[in-house]
Structures are given as C-alpha cells and as structure tokens.
Design a protein around this motif. Structure first.
Motif, short mmCIF file in Angstrom:
data_model
loop_
_atom_site.label_atom_id
_atom_site.label_comp_id
_atom_site.label_asym_id
_atom_site.label_seq_id
_atom_site.Cartn_x
_atom_site.Cartn_y
_atom_site.Cartn_z
N LEU A 51 0.83 -1.21 0.00
CA LEU A 51 0.00 0.00 0.00
C LEU A 51 0.87 1.26 0.00
O LEU A 51 0.57 2.23 -0.71
N VAL A 52 1.93 1.26 0.81
CA VAL A 52 2.83 2.43 0.85
C VAL A 52 3.40 2.71 -0.54
O VAL A 52 3.38 3.85 -1.01
N HIS A 53 3.87 1.66 -1.20
CA HIS A 53 4.44 1.86 -2.53
C HIS A 53 3.35 2.16 -3.57
O HIS A 53 3.56 2.99 -4.45
N ASP A 54 2.20 1.53 -3.44
CA ASP A 54 1.08 1.78 -4.36
C ASP A 54 0.66 3.26 -4.35
O ASP A 54 0.23 3.80 -5.37
N ASP A 55 0.77 3.88 -3.17
CA ASP A 55 0.33 5.28 -3.02
C ASP A 55 1.36 6.30 -3.47
O ASP A 55 1.05 7.49 -3.56
N LEU A 56 2.58 5.88 -3.73
CA LEU A 56 3.64 6.83 -4.09
C LEU A 56 3.29 7.64 -5.33
O LEU A 56 2.56 7.14 -6.21
N PRO A 57 3.83 8.85 -5.45
CA PRO A 57 3.57 9.66 -6.66
C PRO A 57 3.88 8.93 -7.96
O PRO A 57 3.17 9.10 -8.94
N ALA A 58 4.90 8.09 -7.95
CA ALA A 58 5.26 7.37 -9.19
C ALA A 58 4.27 6.26 -9.51
O ALA A 58 4.27 5.74 -10.63
N MET A 59 3.43 5.90 -8.53
CA MET A 59 2.43 4.85 -8.80
C MET A 59 1.04 5.47 -8.82
O MET A 59 0.73 6.19 -9.74
N ASP A 60 0.19 5.23 -7.81
CA ASP A 60 -1.17 5.77 -7.89
C ASP A 60 -1.28 7.23 -7.42
O ASP A 60 -2.34 7.86 -7.56
N ASP A 61 -0.23 7.74 -6.83
CA ASP A 61 -0.18 9.14 -6.38
C ASP A 61 -1.38 9.50 -5.50
O ASP A 61 -2.21 10.34 -5.88
N ASP A 62 -1.47 8.86 -4.36
CA ASP A 62 -2.58 9.12 -3.44
C ASP A 62 -2.11 9.77 -2.14
O ASP A 62 -1.00 9.52 -1.67
N ASP A 63 -3.00 10.63 -1.60
CA ASP A 63 -2.67 11.40 -0.40
C ASP A 63 -3.30 10.84 0.86
O ASP A 63 -2.96 11.25 1.97
#
Ligand code: IPE
Ligand code: IPE
Ligand code: MG
Ligand code: MG
Ligand code: MG
Length: 311
Positions: free
Chosen positions: A91-103
C-alpha cells in the motif's frame, strides 16, 4: 445481520486487535539479535504504515484457515503479521507519486505525505524484509521445513509472478510505458492482473493456514482455490467501491480509476456486469470449501463480507 456474519465480524475484530498488538511488539524500538540499530524515523514510518487501522482481513484468513487444522493461534498470528507487513508495504508503494499518487490511506495522510518519499520507499522495503524475518522465527512454527515452505509461498505470492508483477501490469494498462500506449486487457487479462496484484496475497493467506496445519494436498488445493477466488472478488469489490463510494467512507481516494485508465472489470463491462461477476465469485468461493463441511462456515461468511463490504 445473520448470526454467522456476527461470528465473522467478532472473529475479524479479535484477529485485528491481536495482529495490531503483535505488530506493536515486533516493531519495538530496541534492536534485536543481528541488527545494529533501528533508526527512529524509519521505525516511525514502518509503524505508521502498519499500525494505522487496516481491516486485517488477510491475517483473519490465515487464522481462520489455520484453525481448520487446530494450529496454535500464536503461530497463525505470526504468519498473519508477516503477511500484513507485505500488504502494508504494498500500500505504501502503491500510493507513491510514481504509482497511484494518493494522499489518503486508512483515513490518514499516506506515508510519503506524512514523512517524505524516500522514507516511504524505505519503510516499504523495511516492512517487506521484516515479513520474512517474522516467518523465519521458530515461534511461527517449530519445524524449519514448514517455515521454509511459508517463506517460499510468500515470496512467490509477493514478487515477480505475484503482487509486484500484477502492479506492473496495472501500470502498463494505464499506458505508462510504450510511449503512452495503454496495454489493453480483456476479461481474462483483467482476471490475471487482479489475480496477481491482489489475489496472490489473499491466496497466500489461505495457503499459509494449510501449510501451518500440514494439511493434505487436497485440503491445501481447496484452500488455495478459495483464496484465489476471494482475491479476485476482493479487487472487483475495491474497483466498484472506487466508482460508487467516497473518500470519507473509504478512508482513501475514490473515483480515480477510470481517469487513470486502470484495467478493471468495471471499465470493461460496467457496474452491473461487474456486480454479477462478484456474486458468481462468492458462490465459487463457497463451493471451493465444500469438503470442509460446517467447519468452513466462517470462511464462507468471509467471502460474503468481501462482496458486501462498504470500505
Ligand atoms: C486495499 O486492501 C488494497 C487492495 C488490495 C484492494 P484492503 O482493503 O485490505 O486495505 P486495508 O488493509 O483494510 O486498509
Ligand atoms: C492495490 O490496488 C493493489 C496493491 C497491490 C496495493 P489499488 O491501487 O486499487 O488499491 P487501493 O484502491 O489504492 O487501495
Ligand atoms: Mg494501484
Ligand atoms: Mg491504489
Ligand atoms: Mg483501488
């Protein structure tokens, strides 16, 4: 609510609380044998990412599958905590700007927002590695061959041909590579993508119970079949929630998948057909457990929970 789903909710809450307590203990400040030091900022980020109120559905599946074979609960909780570390890292990596870019994640700022991108990447790396530390400990199972089997199964579920591979396909569908040309996925392609990015870890959850319980090949096959079908259902439900729910309810952004060009069943067939498929998968999951008879009841309820959940 039926009494069996009350049983499920009670058991899910119990496993969630026990998993949280175990992770708090495992992620304590003092370094353990073989470690030099636990850098405070990294530890804080790993704790932030893993102790922030997830449903703990994967540890529940480990505990419920293991209990079919009377595995001591502490062992199942260790394997569940290991799996939750991989899930939280994903989840941490999925949310990164380079991936799903979630806040927003679990109702709070995502790890890279709360800390910074580099710390979030390292916290993910730290959680992934820590999962295998947990599995390798004798408290997980006294027999090292069982522990090796768990390590191998989790590695395969998590990596190239599992979750990470699925995340790669997920981004390819968005047209991130190949000069922006989206890779197109038909229904079977979406099933593969989702079976990898989400299904593989849920399948491992059920497999872990069978491995810990030294189940027969037939029992193990039934549980992995159940886990992979539940995994498919889990991601279709997630994709439907992205369309039909809102950030306040979900604790994460909603309404982003279509704009991003994510490959989902909803994007291929629309909401009605995706819901039909979800219902069919719940039935398929129940059927997979038929050989367990009444002892499979709480897992069957879990399959319904996946389809009916609101967050
Ligand atoms: C979210 O998983 C990511 C997907 C695989 C769809 P969960 O819905 O299990 O997230 P938490 O752990 O409860 O926050
Ligand atoms: C996530 O899928 C699957 C993972 C391996 C983390 P999503 O990108 O749909 O998950 P959410 O919606 O951000 O939780
Ligand atoms: Mg994603
Ligand atoms: Mg995402
Ligand atoms: Mg999603």
């Amino acid at each position: 609510m039926s009494s069996s789903s009350e049983t499920f909710q009670t058991q899910l809450s119990a496993v969630a609380a026990e998993t949280e307590a175990l992770l708090v203990k495992l992620l304590a400040a003092p370094p353990i044998e073989g470690e030099r030091a636990r850098p405070q900022r990294l530890l804080d980020a790993m704790r932030y990412a893993s102790l922030n109120g997830g449903k703990r559905f994967r540890p529940f599946l480990v505990v419920a599958s293991a209990s079919l074979f009377n595995v001591p609960r502490e062992r199942a909780l260790m394997a569940g905590a290991a799996l939750e570390c991989v899930h939280c890292y994903s989840l941490v990596h999925d949310d990164l700007p380079a991936m799903d870019d979630d806040d927003l994640r679990r109702g709070q700022p995502t790890a890279h927002k709360k800390f910074d991108e580099a710390t979030a990447i390292l916290a993910g790396d730290g959680l992934l590695t820590f999962a295998f530390d947990i599995l390798a400990r004798p408290e997980t199972h006294p027999d090292p061959t069982v522990r090796i089997e768990l390590v191998m199964a989790l590695a395969r579920a998590s990596g190239l041909g599992g979750m990470v591979g699925g995340q790669m396909l997920d981004l390819a569908a968005e047209g991130r590579f190949d000069n922006g040309k989206p890779q197109s996925f038909d229904e079977a392609g979406v099933a593969t993508l989702q079976g990898m990015k989400t299904g593989a870890l849920l399948r491992f959850a059920c497999d872990a119970g069978a491995i810990l319980g030294q189940a027969s090949a037939a029992q193990r096959k039934a549980l992995t079949q159940f886990g992979s079908v539940v995994g498919q259902a889990f991601q279709i439900a997630d994709d439907l929630l992205d369309v039909e729910s809102d950030a306040a309810t979900l604790g994460k952004a909603a309404g982003k998948d279509a704009d991003a060009g994510k490959a989902t069943l909803v994007s291929i067939y629309g909401i009605a057909k995706a819901k039909e498929r979800l219902r069919a998968l719940v039935t398929e999951a129940e059927t997979a457990l038929s050989s367990f008879g009444a002892s499979g009841a709480v897992l069957k309820e879990a399959a319904h929970f996946v389809a009916d959940r609101k967050s």
